[in-house]
Design a protein around this motif. Structure first.
Motif, PDB file in Angstrom:
ATOM      1  N   ALA A  10      46.522  52.596  39.734  1.00  0.00           N
ATOM      2  CA  ALA A  10      46.695  53.872  39.032  1.00  0.00           C
ATOM      3  C   ALA A  10      47.048  53.634  37.562  1.00  0.00           C
ATOM      4  CB  ALA A  10      47.781  54.704  39.710  1.00  0.00           C
ATOM      5  N   ILE A  11      47.906  52.656  37.328  1.00  0.00           N
ATOM      6  CA  ILE A  11      48.275  52.316  35.946  1.00  0.00           C
ATOM      7  C   ILE A  11      47.047  51.820  35.188  1.00  0.00           C
ATOM      8  CG2 ILE A  11      49.619  50.719  34.513  1.00  0.00           C
ATOM      9  CD1 ILE A  11      51.779  50.822  36.766  1.00  0.00           C
ATOM     10  N   ARG A  12      46.280  50.960  35.824  1.00  0.00           N
ATOM     11  CA  ARG A  12      45.074  50.426  35.196  1.00  0.00           C
ATOM     12  C   ARG A  12      44.072  51.543  34.887  1.00  0.00           C
ATOM     13  NH1 ARG A  12      42.276  45.764  34.317  1.00  0.00           N
ATOM     14  NH2 ARG A  12      40.012  45.939  34.446  1.00  0.00           N
ATOM     15  N   ASP A  13      43.845  52.422  35.852  1.00  0.00           N
ATOM     16  CA  ASP A  13      42.922  53.536  35.636  1.00  0.00           C
ATOM     17  C   ASP A  13      43.374  54.413  34.472  1.00  0.00           C
ATOM     18  OD1 ASP A  13      41.355  52.666  37.735  1.00  0.00           O
ATOM     19  OD2 ASP A  13      42.106  54.166  39.160  1.00  0.00           O
ATOM     20  N   CYS A  14      44.638  54.733  34.445  1.00  0.00           N
ATOM     21  CA  CYS A  14      45.191  55.562  33.375  1.00  0.00           C
ATOM     22  C   CYS A  14      45.049  54.843  32.029  1.00  0.00           C
ATOM     23  CB  CYS A  14      46.652  55.873  33.680  1.00  0.00           C
ATOM     24  SG  CYS A  14      47.394  57.046  32.529  1.00  0.00           S
ATOM     25  N   LEU A  27      52.534  48.714  22.659  1.00  0.00           N
ATOM     26  CA  LEU A  27      53.731  49.555  22.745  1.00  0.00           C
ATOM     27  C   LEU A  27      53.366  51.029  22.941  1.00  0.00           C
ATOM     28  CD1 LEU A  27      56.812  49.736  22.640  1.00  0.00           C
ATOM     29  CD2 LEU A  27      56.624  49.987  20.147  1.00  0.00           C
ATOM     30  N   GLU A  28      52.360  51.507  22.214  1.00  0.00           N
ATOM     31  CA  GLU A  28      51.919  52.901  22.396  1.00  0.00           C
ATOM     32  C   GLU A  28      51.486  53.157  23.837  1.00  0.00           C
ATOM     33  OE1 GLU A  28      49.719  54.800  18.579  1.00  0.00           O
ATOM     34  OE2 GLU A  28      48.650  53.189  19.588  1.00  0.00           O
ATOM     35  N   LEU A  29      50.680  52.251  24.348  1.00  0.00           N
ATOM     36  CA  LEU A  29      50.170  52.412  25.708  1.00  0.00           C
ATOM     37  C   LEU A  29      51.317  52.358  26.716  1.00  0.00           C
ATOM     38  CD1 LEU A  29      47.544  52.910  27.175  1.00  0.00           C
ATOM     39  CD2 LEU A  29      47.174  50.451  27.271  1.00  0.00           C
ATOM     40  N   GLN A  30      52.228  51.433  26.513  1.00  0.00           N
ATOM     41  CA  GLN A  30      53.390  51.319  27.398  1.00  0.00           C
ATOM     42  C   GLN A  30      54.184  52.622  27.403  1.00  0.00           C
ATOM     43  OE1 GLN A  30      55.952  47.899  26.719  1.00  0.00           O
ATOM     44  NE2 GLN A  30      57.738  49.120  27.278  1.00  0.00           N
ATOM     45  N   ARG A  31      54.427  53.186  26.226  1.00  0.00           N
ATOM     46  CA  ARG A  31      55.199  54.436  26.136  1.00  0.00           C
ATOM     47  C   ARG A  31      54.493  55.588  26.845  1.00  0.00           C
ATOM     48  NH1 ARG A  31      56.957  53.798  19.801  1.00  0.00           N
ATOM     49  NH2 ARG A  31      58.745  52.445  20.173  1.00  0.00           N
ATOM     50  N   LEU A  39      56.402  52.625  36.777  1.00  0.00           N
ATOM     51  CA  LEU A  39      57.509  51.671  36.654  1.00  0.00           C
ATOM     52  C   LEU A  39      57.208  50.630  35.583  1.00  0.00           C
ATOM     53  CD1 LEU A  39      58.332  51.083  40.428  1.00  0.00           C
ATOM     54  CD2 LEU A  39      59.534  52.553  38.803  1.00  0.00           C
ATOM     55  N   ARG A  40      58.229  50.335  34.780  1.00  0.00           N
ATOM     56  CA  ARG A  40      58.081  49.426  33.641  1.00  0.00           C
ATOM     57  C   ARG A  40      57.548  48.050  34.056  1.00  0.00           C
ATOM     58  NH1 ARG A  40      61.157  49.040  28.305  1.00  0.00           N
ATOM     59  NH2 ARG A  40      61.636  51.182  28.832  1.00  0.00           N
ATOM     60  N   GLY A  41      58.030  47.498  35.145  1.00  0.00           N
ATOM     61  CA  GLY A  41      57.567  46.185  35.600  1.00  0.00           C
ATOM     62  C   GLY A  41      56.096  46.192  35.971  1.00  0.00           C
ATOM     63  N   ALA A  44      53.995  46.402  32.690  1.00  0.00           N
ATOM     64  CA  ALA A  44      53.903  45.131  31.961  1.00  0.00           C
ATOM     65  C   ALA A  44      52.834  44.227  32.566  1.00  0.00           C
ATOM     66  CB  ALA A  44      55.257  44.432  31.941  1.00  0.00           C
ATOM     67  N   ALA A  45      52.799  44.149  33.885  1.00  0.00           N
ATOM     68  CA  ALA A  45      51.809  43.292  34.553  1.00  0.00           C
ATOM     69  C   ALA A  45      50.383  43.764  34.273  1.00  0.00           C
ATOM     70  CB  ALA A  45      52.079  43.250  36.055  1.00  0.00           C
ATOM     71  N   VAL A  46      50.173  45.064  34.322  1.00  0.00           N
ATOM     72  CA  VAL A  46      48.834  45.614  34.069  1.00  0.00           C
ATOM     73  C   VAL A  46      48.454  45.398  32.608  1.00  0.00           C
ATOM     74  CG1 VAL A  46      47.471  47.735  33.962  1.00  0.00           C
ATOM     75  CG2 VAL A  46      48.914  47.283  35.946  1.00  0.00           C
TER      76      VAL A  46
END
Length: 159
Positions: A10-14, A27-31, A39-41, A44-46
């Motif tokens: 889901a994170i990857r798709d988003c 950083l923008e993408l992470q935010r 989840l932050r962890g 980071a992996a994705v």
């Protein structure tokens, strides 16, 4: 285990959807992903995987971002600050801004010409024009050199 894989997918798709619209810094993408309650962890992996695959690149983001801002009339100080706010490493910023380093003075003069076109008649007008150029992100040295040159040009033309 399956739930973690679903979250990563889901994170990857988003992430891919967001990157398809425009480049993002890490950083923008992470935010943006954190705002969607991932989840932050897991994020980071994705993001590590996307960087490894070449789909996410702070360097590519910085090049596109700085070129766009340069073309819209912003100077190097403003572009640097905006890139730093987006989490781009200083070394990347230095490299990207060096690519157009020779053009900053010409660019500053073009921004002045578009906005004013007439040399400052007095100290108050000089300050107003200098403030405008400074707010666009040009260094004090660029501003001084441009305003000195236009005043000299004006004097040469009998103005």
């Amino acid at each position: 285990m399956e739930e973690a894989e679903d979250d990563a997918a889901a994170i990857r798709d988003c992430s891919i959807r967001l990157l398809a619209r425009r480049e993002h810094s890490r950083l923008e993408l992470q935010r943006k992903l954190e705002a969607r309650d991932f989840l932050r962890g897991d994020i980071a992996a994705v993001l590590d995987a996307l960087e490894w695959e070449g789909l996410l690149s702070d360097e590519r983001f910085a090049e596109i971002f700085s070129r766009t801002r340069f073309e819209s009339g912003q100077g190097p100080l403003r572009i640097r600050a905006d890139l730093q706010a987006r989490g781009v490493d200083s070394e990347i910023i230095d490299r990207v801004l060096e690519l157009v380093d020779d053009s900053w003075l010409v660019h500053c003069r073009a921004a002045w010409r578009r906005r004013f076109g007439v040399a400052p008649a007095d100290r108050r007008e000089w300050s107003r024009q200098a403030r405008f150029l400074s707010n666009r992100g040009f260094s004090a040295e660029h501003v001084r050199r441009v305003l000195d040159a236009v005043a000299e040009d004006d004097a040469d033309m009998g103005g």
